[in-house]
Design an enzyme around this catalytic site. Structure first.
Site, PDB file in Angstrom:
ATOM      1  N   PHE A 106       0.849  -1.183   0.000  1.00 56.70           N
ATOM      2  CA  PHE A 106       0.000   0.000   0.000  1.00 56.70           C
ATOM      3  C   PHE A 106       0.888   1.237   0.000  1.00 56.70           C
ATOM      4  O   PHE A 106       1.828   1.331   0.784  1.00 56.70           O
ATOM      5  CB  PHE A 106      -0.917   0.003   1.222  1.00 56.70           C
ATOM      6  CG  PHE A 106      -2.019   1.008   1.125  1.00 56.70           C
ATOM      7  CD1 PHE A 106      -3.005   0.874   0.169  1.00 56.70           C
ATOM      8  CD2 PHE A 106      -2.059   2.098   1.973  1.00 56.70           C
ATOM      9  CE1 PHE A 106      -4.027   1.809   0.059  1.00 56.70           C
ATOM     10  CE2 PHE A 106      -3.074   3.034   1.874  1.00 56.70           C
ATOM     11  CZ  PHE A 106      -4.062   2.897   0.920  1.00 56.70           C
ATOM     12  N   ASP A 133       2.108  -5.829   7.268  1.00 53.92           N
ATOM     13  CA  ASP A 133       0.885  -5.038   7.310  1.00 53.92           C
ATOM     14  C   ASP A 133      -0.284  -5.984   7.023  1.00 53.92           C
ATOM     15  O   ASP A 133      -0.354  -6.591   5.954  1.00 53.92           O
ATOM     16  CB  ASP A 133       0.956  -3.924   6.260  1.00 53.92           C
ATOM     17  CG  ASP A 133      -0.240  -2.970   6.331  1.00 53.92           C
ATOM     18  OD1 ASP A 133      -1.301  -3.376   6.823  1.00 53.92           O
ATOM     19  OD2 ASP A 133      -0.101  -1.820   5.870  1.00 53.92           O
ATOM     20  N   TYR A 191     -10.935  -1.102  10.461  1.00 52.35           N
ATOM     21  CA  TYR A 191     -12.171  -0.605   9.847  1.00 52.35           C
ATOM     22  C   TYR A 191     -12.553  -1.382   8.598  1.00 52.35           C
ATOM     23  O   TYR A 191     -13.594  -1.119   8.007  1.00 52.35           O
ATOM     24  CB  TYR A 191     -12.060   0.887   9.520  1.00 52.35           C
ATOM     25  CG  TYR A 191     -10.817   1.300   8.773  1.00 52.35           C
ATOM     26  CD1 TYR A 191     -10.685   1.112   7.401  1.00 52.35           C
ATOM     27  CD2 TYR A 191      -9.767   1.900   9.457  1.00 52.35           C
ATOM     28  CE1 TYR A 191      -9.546   1.487   6.733  1.00 52.35           C
ATOM     29  CE2 TYR A 191      -8.617   2.300   8.795  1.00 52.35           C
ATOM     30  CZ  TYR A 191      -8.511   2.096   7.432  1.00 52.35           C
ATOM     31  OH  TYR A 191      -7.372   2.478   6.761  1.00 52.35           O
ATOM     32  N   LYS A 192     -11.745  -2.348   8.177  1.00 52.43           N
ATOM     33  CA  LYS A 192     -12.076  -3.152   7.005  1.00 52.43           C
ATOM     34  C   LYS A 192     -12.814  -4.409   7.457  1.00 52.43           C
ATOM     35  O   LYS A 192     -13.971  -4.357   7.851  1.00 52.43           O
ATOM     36  CB  LYS A 192     -10.805  -3.475   6.221  1.00 52.43           C
ATOM     37  CG  LYS A 192     -10.046  -2.237   5.719  1.00 52.43           C
ATOM     38  CD  LYS A 192      -8.826  -2.635   4.921  1.00 52.43           C
ATOM     39  CE  LYS A 192      -7.930  -1.441   4.613  1.00 52.43           C
ATOM     40  NZ  LYS A 192      -8.549  -0.461   3.716  1.00 52.43           N
ATOM     41  N   ARG A 246     -12.816  -3.365  -7.904  1.00 51.65           N
ATOM     42  CA  ARG A 246     -12.412  -4.241  -6.807  1.00 51.65           C
ATOM     43  C   ARG A 246     -13.626  -4.611  -5.963  1.00 51.65           C
ATOM     44  O   ARG A 246     -14.463  -3.770  -5.655  1.00 51.65           O
ATOM     45  CB  ARG A 246     -11.366  -3.514  -5.951  1.00 51.65           C
ATOM     46  CG  ARG A 246     -10.642  -4.384  -4.949  1.00 51.65           C
ATOM     47  CD  ARG A 246      -9.560  -3.578  -4.243  1.00 51.65           C
ATOM     48  NE  ARG A 246     -10.140  -2.558  -3.362  1.00 51.65           N
ATOM     49  CZ  ARG A 246      -9.536  -2.083  -2.280  1.00 51.65           C
ATOM     50  NH1 ARG A 246      -8.333  -2.496  -1.959  1.00 51.65           N
ATOM     51  NH2 ARG A 246     -10.118  -1.155  -1.534  1.00 51.65           N
TER      52      ARG A 246
END
Length: 397
Positions: free
Chosen positions: A113, A184, A209-210, A356
């Site tokens: 990321f 990560d 939060y995912k 996605r």
């Protein structure tokens, strides 16, 4: 056997929406509303500042860290919550660099990321000690690990394609070369089984939060292997990482173990929402989740390729080699995704050309997959994406 119909009932999902973007922001757990409201009224409202002691606010980062730890294979007392993921990346990478002071190469890949790479670049510039960020293709990481590498810093699941790194094998290779690892877990925590202890990972970070459904801006976490916890130097020496925060000493002394990775005042409202969200995982077997995730993703790939041949698969076809998300490529990917969202199928777009989709068995089933592809087929077959409205870029994609 995990009952996914039961877990689905724990979430608020708007009528008519097929939510395939839990890999970006998880939906609202129904219990979170009451939990946060109760904290605001009964704890913040009634207890005021007494809540730090009487309601246990001060220990929430450790207590909830242990709850997250159960989902990522971490022993108790090795994870603490707080701050944002970028801050936790900074902390982990800075401490990892110090463990191998004689080496200067930080190895990462082009699938990491970008924020993680930015943090590395900024840290290198601030240190001014001659470190180098070496970025290779994801498939070239293993071969690039050698005796020059200080830290291998990787996101386990590629945010664009869902490609999955082999954490155990790469960590073993890094250790054999004398390097340490920073993992990560932003796109893997809550999406697949993780065994930080078994893989002998050195550091790990992740957001909540995912797939963990903690809400927008929910606090991140950091893991430090017990063998490092009492000797690492915290780069961000905040007051709650002090050995005795309320002694108010003018000189910093790091706390013991994972506590030294605490920085500032914990976000209590965010932690309360996350605490409620984690209840959904009670009774969920990660092996069941993984099997169902692969099944849903495989079904989606097969249906899209059969009905929308103009879309090109960007994710690994082998389910064991990807996370819980699927990407397809198209030059008009942004407009296609906006057309899907307008029809109630919510995924997202990643530049330059990827649409996605995330598949979360906690609240997504096979019927959702089929309905989503029905709508996608209609949009593609009839070029319904080809309007000025859908091509106007929003601030968040």
């Amino acid at each position: 056997m995990t009952d996914f119909s039961k877990t689905r009932s724990l979430f608020y999902l708007p009528e008519g929406v097929i939510y395939l973007d839990g890999n970006s922001l998880g939906p609202l757990p129904l219990s979170a509303k009451a939990r946060v409201a109760g904290l605001m009224t009964d704890e913040w409202g009634e207890l005021l500042i007494k809540g730090w002691n009487k309601a246990g606010w001060m220990m929430m980062p450790r207590r909830i860290g242990d709850r997250v730890g159960k989902l990522v294979g971490a022993a108790e007392g090795t994870i603490v919550m707080g701050d944002t993921l970028s801050i936790k990346v900074y902390q982990a990478l800075a401490s990892a660099i110090d463990l191998v002071p004689e080496r200067k190469v930080i190895l990462s890949d082009s699938g990491n990321f970008p924020s993680d790479l930015y943090i590395a670049q900024g840290l290198i510039g601030s240190l001014g000690r001659g470190h180098e960020l070496k970025i290779v293709e994801p498939e070239a990481v293993e071969a690039a690990i050698d005796e020059t590498v200080a830290v291998v810093m990787l996101t386990e699941v590629d945010y664009r394609t869902g490609r999955l790194h082999d954490m155990k094998a790469l960590t073993k290779k890094a250790h054999a070369a004398g390097a340490v690892t920073v993992w990560d877990l932003a796109h893997s925590a809550g999406a697949l089984p993780i065994d930080l202890s078994g893989a002998e990972a050195d550091f790990a970070v992740g957001c909540t939060y995912k797939y963990l459904n903690g809400g927008p801006g929910a606090p991140a976490f950091i893991y430090v292997a017990p063998r490092h916890a009492d000797k690492i130097r915290p780069a961000l020496s905040g007051w709650l990482g002090h050995e005795a925060p309320f002694a108010f000493d003018l000189d910093y002394r790091p706390g013991g173990g994972i506590d030294r990775m605490r920085v500032g005042t914990p976000p209590i409202l965010g932690l309360a929402a996350l605490d409620a969200a984690l209840d959904a995982w009670d009774g969920v077997e990660m092996a069941d989740l993984r099997r169902q995730s692969i099944k849903l993703c495989d079904l989606f790939i097969a249906e899209v390729e059969r009905r929308c041949p103009m879309l090109v698969l960007a994710s690994p076809r082998d389910g064991t080699k990807r996370g819980s998300q699927i990407s397809f490529l198209h030059p008009q990917g942004y407009a296609i995704m906006q057309a899907l969202i307008a029809r109630g199928v919510i995924g997202d777009f990643r530049a330059p050309d990827a649409i996605r989709f995330g598949f979360t068995p906690l609240y997504i089933g096979e019927n959702d997959v089929i309905r989503a592809v029905d709508i996608l087929e209609d949009i593609m077959s009839n070029s319904l994406w080809d309007t000025p409205e859908y091509k106007q870029r929003a601030l968040v994609t």
